[in-house]
Design a protein around this motif. Structure first.
Motif, mmCIF file in Angstrom:
data_model
loop_
_atom_site.group_PDB
_atom_site.id
_atom_site.type_symbol
_atom_site.label_atom_id
_atom_site.label_comp_id
_atom_site.label_asym_id
_atom_site.label_seq_id
_atom_site.Cartn_x
_atom_site.Cartn_y
_atom_site.Cartn_z
ATOM 1 N N CYS A 165 6.465 3.756 -4.370
ATOM 2 C CA CYS A 165 5.018 3.689 -4.167
ATOM 3 C C CYS A 165 4.536 4.939 -3.436
ATOM 4 C CB CYS A 165 4.639 2.414 -3.420
ATOM 5 S SG CYS A 165 4.578 2.591 -1.642
ATOM 6 N N PRO A 166 3.271 5.302 -3.652
ATOM 7 C CA PRO A 166 2.748 6.525 -3.035
ATOM 8 C C PRO A 166 2.460 6.358 -1.540
ATOM 9 C CG PRO A 166 1.030 5.405 -4.262
ATOM 10 C CD PRO A 166 2.282 4.644 -4.519
ATOM 11 N N ARG A 167 2.431 5.122 -1.035
ATOM 12 C CA ARG A 167 2.010 4.702 0.315
ATOM 13 C C ARG A 167 0.491 4.626 0.391
ATOM 14 N NH1 ARG A 167 4.610 8.532 4.640
ATOM 15 N NH2 ARG A 167 3.470 7.230 6.112
ATOM 16 N N CYS A 168 0.033 3.702 1.240
ATOM 17 C CA CYS A 168 -1.394 3.606 1.538
ATOM 18 C C CYS A 168 -1.514 3.085 2.962
ATOM 19 C CB CYS A 168 -2.095 2.675 0.540
ATOM 20 S SG CYS A 168 -1.682 0.939 0.786
ATOM 21 N N ARG A 207 -1.601 0.257 4.112
ATOM 22 C CA ARG A 207 -0.804 -0.947 4.410
ATOM 23 C C ARG A 207 0.661 -0.622 4.697
ATOM 24 N NH1 ARG A 207 -2.703 -3.396 -0.349
ATOM 25 N NH2 ARG A 207 -4.525 -4.675 0.047
ATOM 26 N N SER A 208 1.020 0.608 4.462
ATOM 27 C CA SER A 208 2.440 0.977 4.507
ATOM 28 C C SER A 208 3.099 0.691 5.859
ATOM 29 C CB SER A 208 2.557 2.465 4.181
ATOM 30 O OG SER A 208 3.845 2.902 4.450
ATOM 31 N N MET A 239 9.487 0.848 -1.798
ATOM 32 C CA MET A 239 8.090 0.435 -1.676
ATOM 33 C C MET A 239 7.636 0.454 -0.221
ATOM 34 S SD MET A 239 7.763 0.020 -4.871
ATOM 35 C CE MET A 239 6.182 -0.731 -5.179
ATOM 36 N N GLY A 240 6.340 0.716 -0.028
ATOM 37 C CA GLY A 240 5.824 0.934 1.317
ATOM 38 C C GLY A 240 5.550 -0.309 2.131
ATOM 39 N N CYS A 241 5.415 -1.487 1.489
ATOM 40 C CA CYS A 241 5.111 -2.685 2.280
ATOM 41 C C CYS A 241 5.602 -3.940 1.586
ATOM 42 C CB CYS A 241 3.615 -2.780 2.574
ATOM 43 S SG CYS A 241 2.646 -3.274 1.141
ATOM 44 N N ASN A 254 2.901 -5.960 -1.276
ATOM 45 C CA ASN A 254 2.931 -5.715 -2.718
ATOM 46 C C ASN A 254 4.289 -5.241 -3.207
ATOM 47 O OD1 ASN A 254 0.303 -6.360 -3.055
ATOM 48 N ND2 ASN A 254 -0.446 -4.257 -3.013
ATOM 49 N N GLY A 255 5.097 -4.716 -2.286
ATOM 50 C CA GLY A 255 6.330 -4.037 -2.682
ATOM 51 C C GLY A 255 7.234 -4.802 -3.620
HETATM 52 S S1 SF4 Z 1 3.395 -1.032 -2.076
HETATM 53 FE FE1 SF4 Z 1 2.178 -1.437 -0.217
HETATM 54 S S2 SF4 Z 1 2.153 0.548 0.860
HETATM 55 FE FE2 SF4 Z 1 2.780 0.974 -1.246
HETATM 56 S S3 SF4 Z 1 0.858 1.496 -2.256
HETATM 57 FE FE3 SF4 Z 1 1.249 -0.686 -2.635
HETATM 58 S S4 SF4 Z 1 0.107 -1.728 -0.997
HETATM 59 FE FE4 SF4 Z 1 0.292 0.429 -0.377
#
Ligand code: SF4
Length: 350
Positions: free
Chosen positions: A263-266, A268-269, A296-298, A301-302
């Motif tokens: 994931c690109p991160r956002c 929520r990461s 995955m960043g979180c 959703n990860g």
């Molecule tokens: S996996 Fe989580 S951190 Fe990564 S882009 Fe999706 S919501 Fe953001």
């Protein structure tokens, strides 16, 4: 896609052409004059990461001697890139290098070219005739259309080779202009049956070079044109190899190895995916089995987004979570993330 059956050219233990597997190559970017054990280790890592062929600039006799020693420790085919001085080419041929990259046009008098062709022929060593739009002989560089200029130059080189009954050769026609590269290679493919080494030369830094190379190479590869590729980047040889492998995968020409979902991160990461990918990059590209990996960043959703990944990792609170097929498999401390992730991956692909 129908792959053209060109001549088969043997480069060390590898066959190029004949409609076979498209190979990936890169070029060593440092001077051979300062070659060290660390460099040798780096070359071994490149091979493990999927490099099929490695080319070296050989500007003098000292470099030819160093390349001879490197060859004793490396299995993949090695190529000597030589300009102007035919004696260096003769030395590398004597040292049983796997291929010589040369332009007969810049070797000088015809007797010098003949000596190189005779020596290569005697030893069964192939040549790559590398035609670059930026360094054409004057009689071709004045042609405005760079694709046409490269084809004319290739015709000239083929005439020289065939005059001496030499046809153990791979050709490349490269320009920093993607469109000229595509047009030249299409025409060459229609007219000749020598295998083609594809690449956009001096394509640029990682992102720009990758975009330009992908567009040009995919257009040719999807039409069955091209037998070996080099993605020329202002970046490391490893990035060139990874880029080459990813282009082949995206074109459906290779399915071996890792497929990374990350994931690109956002906002929520809770996990630094960028740093984690960097820390396992080499390890992932050494995998030869098909495996889908998610970083995955979180936890929100990860695992769901990466549900079809074989193995994944993300962050949750002060722990990292390793998951398999979207289901939580193990929770580990942050400082153990890399080690535990690679252990689970190793178990999975064993
Ligand atoms: S996996 Fe989580 S951190 Fe990564 S882009 Fe999706 S919501 Fe953001």
């Amino acid at each position: 896609m129908k792959k053209k059956h060109t001549k088969i050219i043997k480069i060390g233990n590898l066959e190029t052409g004949g409609g076979g597997r498209v190979t990936v190559q890169t070029m060593w970017k440092k001077s051979l004059g300062h070659f060290s054990d660390i460099d040798l280790e780096e070359i071994k890592q490149l091979e493990l990461c999927g490099c099929d062929i490695l080319r070296f600039s050989v500007p003098n006799m000292q470099a030819a001697g160093i390349l001879k020693k490197i060859k004793q420790d490396i299995d993949m085919p090695l190529v000597a890139d030589i300009h102007f001085d035919h004696k260096i080419a003769l030395e590398c041929i004597k040292n049983s290098i796997d291929k010589i990259r040369i332009n007969p046009g810049n070797i000088g008098a015809e007797w010098k070219v003949r000596e190189v062709l005779n020596a290569a022929s005697d030893q069964g060593i192939p040549l790559r005739i590398g035609i670059n739009s930026g360094s054409l002989d004057k009689k071709f560089s004045e042609i405005k259309d760079k694709a046409e200029a490269m084809i004319k130059s290739a015709e000239n080189e083929i005439n020289i080779l065939e005059k001496y009954n030499f046809n153990n050769a791979v050709f490349s026609l490269k320009s920093s202009n993607a469109s000229a590269t595509v047009r030249a290679n299409r025409v060459f493919d229609e007219r000749f049956d020598y295998p083609l080494h594809l690449g956009v030369t001096e394509a640029g830094p990682l992102t720009a070079g990758l975009v330009k190379s992908s567009i040009a190479l995919a257009e040719l590869l999807k039409d069955g044109i091209g037998d070996t590729i080099r993605v020329s980047l202002t970046d490391s040889p490893l990035q060139e190899v990874v880029a080459g492998r990813e282009i082949l995968k995206a074109c459906g020409l290779s399915s071996n190895g890792v497929d990374i979902i990350s994931c690109p991160r956002c906002g929520r990461s809770t996990f630094d995916t960028h740093a984690f990918i960097s820390s396992v990059y080499d390890d992932l590209y050494k995998i030869r089995k098909n495996v889908k990996v998610a970083v995955m960043g979180c936890i929100v959703n990860g695992p769901g987004e990466a549900a079809d990944a074989d193995i994944g990792i993300t962050g949750a609170g002060n722990k990292l979570v390793i998951f398999k097929q979207g289901k939580i498999y193990r929770k580990v401390d942050e400082n153990k993330g890399r080690e535990e992730f690679l252990k689970v991956l190793e178990e999975y692909i064993r």
